[in-house]
Scaffold this motif. Sequence first.
Motif, PDB file in Angstrom:
ATOM      1  N   SER A 105       0.824  -1.208   0.000  1.00 16.81           N
ATOM      2  CA  SER A 105       0.000   0.000   0.000  1.00 16.81           C
ATOM      3  C   SER A 105       0.857   1.258   0.000  1.00 16.81           C
ATOM      4  N   GLU A 106       1.912   1.267   0.818  1.00 13.03           N
ATOM      5  CA  GLU A 106       2.793   2.433   0.866  1.00 13.03           C
ATOM      6  C   GLU A 106       3.491   2.653  -0.473  1.00 13.03           C
ATOM      7  N   ARG A 107       3.906   1.556  -1.091  1.00 15.56           N
ATOM      8  CA  ARG A 107       4.577   1.671  -2.378  1.00 15.56           C
ATOM      9  C   ARG A 107       3.632   2.258  -3.431  1.00 15.56           C
ATOM     10  N   GLU A 108       2.381   1.770  -3.440  1.00 13.33           N
ATOM     11  CA  GLU A 108       1.405   2.280  -4.409  1.00 13.33           C
ATOM     12  C   GLU A 108       1.103   3.748  -4.150  1.00 13.33           C
ATOM     13  N   ASN A 109       0.969   4.108  -2.862  1.00 16.18           N
ATOM     14  CA  ASN A 109       0.704   5.523  -2.532  1.00 16.18           C
ATOM     15  C   ASN A 109       1.868   6.418  -2.945  1.00 16.18           C
ATOM     16  N   ALA A 110       3.089   5.935  -2.764  1.00 14.52           N
ATOM     17  CA  ALA A 110       4.251   6.730  -3.157  1.00 14.52           C
ATOM     18  C   ALA A 110       4.289   6.943  -4.661  1.00 14.52           C
ATOM     19  N   ILE A 111       3.978   5.862  -5.395  1.00 11.58           N
ATOM     20  CA  ILE A 111       3.968   5.981  -6.858  1.00 11.58           C
ATOM     21  C   ILE A 111       2.891   6.948  -7.311  1.00 11.58           C
ATOM     22  N   LEU A 112       1.689   6.802  -6.705  1.00 18.35           N
ATOM     23  CA  LEU A 112       0.591   7.680  -7.087  1.00 18.35           C
ATOM     24  C   LEU A 112       0.878   9.133  -6.725  1.00 18.35           C
ATOM     25  N   SER A 113       1.493   9.329  -5.566  1.00 15.12           N
ATOM     26  CA  SER A 113       1.843  10.697  -5.157  1.00 15.12           C
ATOM     27  C   SER A 113       2.848  11.314  -6.127  1.00 15.12           C
ATOM     28  N   LEU A 114       3.822  10.481  -6.563  1.00 18.66           N
ATOM     29  CA  LEU A 114       4.800  10.964  -7.523  1.00 18.66           C
ATOM     30  C   LEU A 114       4.135  11.326  -8.852  1.00 18.66           C
TER      31      LEU A 114
END
Length: 793
Positions: A105-114
């Motif tokens: 989840s954190e990885r997906e959120n980081a990608i989406l935030s980027l």
Amino acid sequence: MKFGESDFGDLLASAEQLTADIDGGRAGDLPRVERSLRHILDSGQSLLSSTSNRGNQDAKASILLGSRGVDLPSLSTRIDSIQQTDLIQQTEATPCTDIAGFLKSERENAILSLLEETKKETQETMEKLHWDSVYREWETDKQRILAAVAGGGADPGLADLTIARGEITRLHDTNLGGKSSLSNLELQYAKKVVQYNQTVALGGVRPDLMGSFKSLFPEEVDQEISVLWEYASKMADLPSSRPSADVVSRARSFLESSYTKFIKLTVFSNLTNAGLGGIPGNYHLVRSFLNVRVPATQPGLDDGLVDGVPVWALIYYCLRCGDLNAACEGARQAGPGLGDIHTLLQELKSSNGTRLSPQTESMVRIQYRRSVRQSSDPFKRAVYCVLAACDPQEEHSEIATSLDDYLWLKLCQVRDEESGDSLTLPGLQTLLSEEYGESHFNASEQPLLYFQVLFLTGQFETALDFLFRTGDPLSVHAVHLALALFELNLLKLPDSIQAPLISRESSDKSPSRRLNVARLVILFVKHFESTDPREALQYYYFLREMKGGRSSNLFMSCVGELVLESREFDLLLGQLMPDGSRTPGLVDKFGDLVDTGKIIEFVAADSEDKGLLEDAVQLYDLAKKHARVVELLNKLLSQVIAQPPISESNRDRLQRQAINIARRYKNMGVSGGKDSTLTLFLLLDLATFFDLYHAGRSTEALDTLERVKVVPLNQSDVDYLVSGFKLLDDSVRRNIPDVLLAAMSILHNQYKTQPHSSVRDKARCLISYAGMIPYRLPGDTTSRLVQMEVLMS
């Protein structure tokens, strides 16, 4: 038309078996087919049904985009999915104990935030670039408007401010054989410009351009313009720094010689009253003039008479004619009463007529303030002011009855030092151009007089700007006077060629100005460059040492614009001969001072940047940039080879041009790059194939296609051509859908007349090739291929 169900069933079973083998990894090196034949057939029929239900719009869009390698149905589906999906979708909350899920989840959120941050930065960058572009365009338009309205003349980008020249359009002999936009006056100047440039290009001593222009206007033909070039010639030998003393000296010399001519004319027109006699010299000439103009009994004249004329008037007019010897003679004959003046004149004469010593001037000024200022004799007061620059504010209206007299008196009182109430040249310039200005001198009614005031006080740039703004025909004189002064390095130029016509740098002292000669020439040439390119080229040659424009050299930039505007490639740049040599153009006549090859290359690149690719091909060919010629030809041919061959069409013209170039390069052994050259010949072969196809010569078309080896017509060629597909240039690949459709259409027509199995085998080869190449064919192309192949089963 019905076809055997057993045959189609066998084909379907074989295809499914092949798919199973591929999925099972038993197919060796066979490439992965994205769709089965059933899928292809279903997609084709689905597209056909949707076309019949919704009309021809989708079909036309599919054909248009499909010809460029775009799968419209797939693209539309992707766009719909993107529009319906929010870029940022927070993942579902995961329990803290689920470490793997939490990290995911954190990885997906980081990608989406980027992604969101990148999207935001992109939007901001695009908005900034947009407003920067709008600001630059506005600044450019603003400068053009200011240059046109306040800076003089019509701007090329402002049609409503352009001077109408319809009434001066006329015919003259040119190689172009058409109408010339040059007026009679402009043509006379242009001939002198051509003669001057020819001599300069040969590398000899530069001729006198100022004198050449001046010779066009003898006094008996046009007195006013003759006088204009006369005092311009007086200033021609100034140093480039234009020292104040030299400017004043030359201006006074012109005014004095002009007044001497006036006195002679007056005397010879009144010989009876003048009493000239036979003794030569200005002393007797001035005495005779006074007999006509200034009566000896005029009240308010001091110190009596000399030879029957007032002595102070005699001395003043001798000084006005610039003759110190005659003035000394008048003071000497006046006797001891004018001994002091005689001494002053002798001292002035010993200093070559420049000025008295500072100590002597101080003594004379004191004497002037004590007694001479109250004198009732205006000539006496004027003589003191001329000798020692006394009371610069005094107008001397009694004797300065003309603008020339006023200007001469003021110039006599100019001094270099700024002390007390002394008058400096910048001070005089400011007085005349800024404090008094155009309205004071009624410049709109007497433009040449105001021009003279500005020019003779050293304000060349302001004077030329004013004269250019007055309109034809004076604006024509202004341009050529500016060119003559520019060649003598007597004009102050701005740091940037983008500056207005008249401007001032921060380091300039008032009222100094700078004249943008580049803008002046371009404004002048703009109205005739399309009809008289040879004359326009000559004027642009003056800009050869300036930097700026689309090239590092302004001359090259102007020539590039001239070539594209006039379309006279052969006349200006030369023409290619069958052996590959280039005949000289007008640009070559400037000799080694101009690199014609670089100019041609620049014009070619400029044409390419503007999307004028056919012109770019011709120009690159002229510049011997063979590789670029072949690349552009490939690009152009790839867009038209599938079209029907119509006489004099764009396709017909490009095909003929490409064939001529290819034949010439082959005969000359010129290489345009191995891959690019092979692509060019392949495109020409495909063009021949389409010529035969559209002409209905099916057998010859298939023979040509089989010889070219682009698409397979034999089973043994399928794998080979599929593997070689990626080696094809994009200009060839983009035409593969049209080649497949044309070939399949030929086979289908042949099968209808003679249903042989060999024709069906060739069709299957095309279908196999279409499904195996790593290239997404347009959906419409795929469905049509399948339908025609099925109809042959």
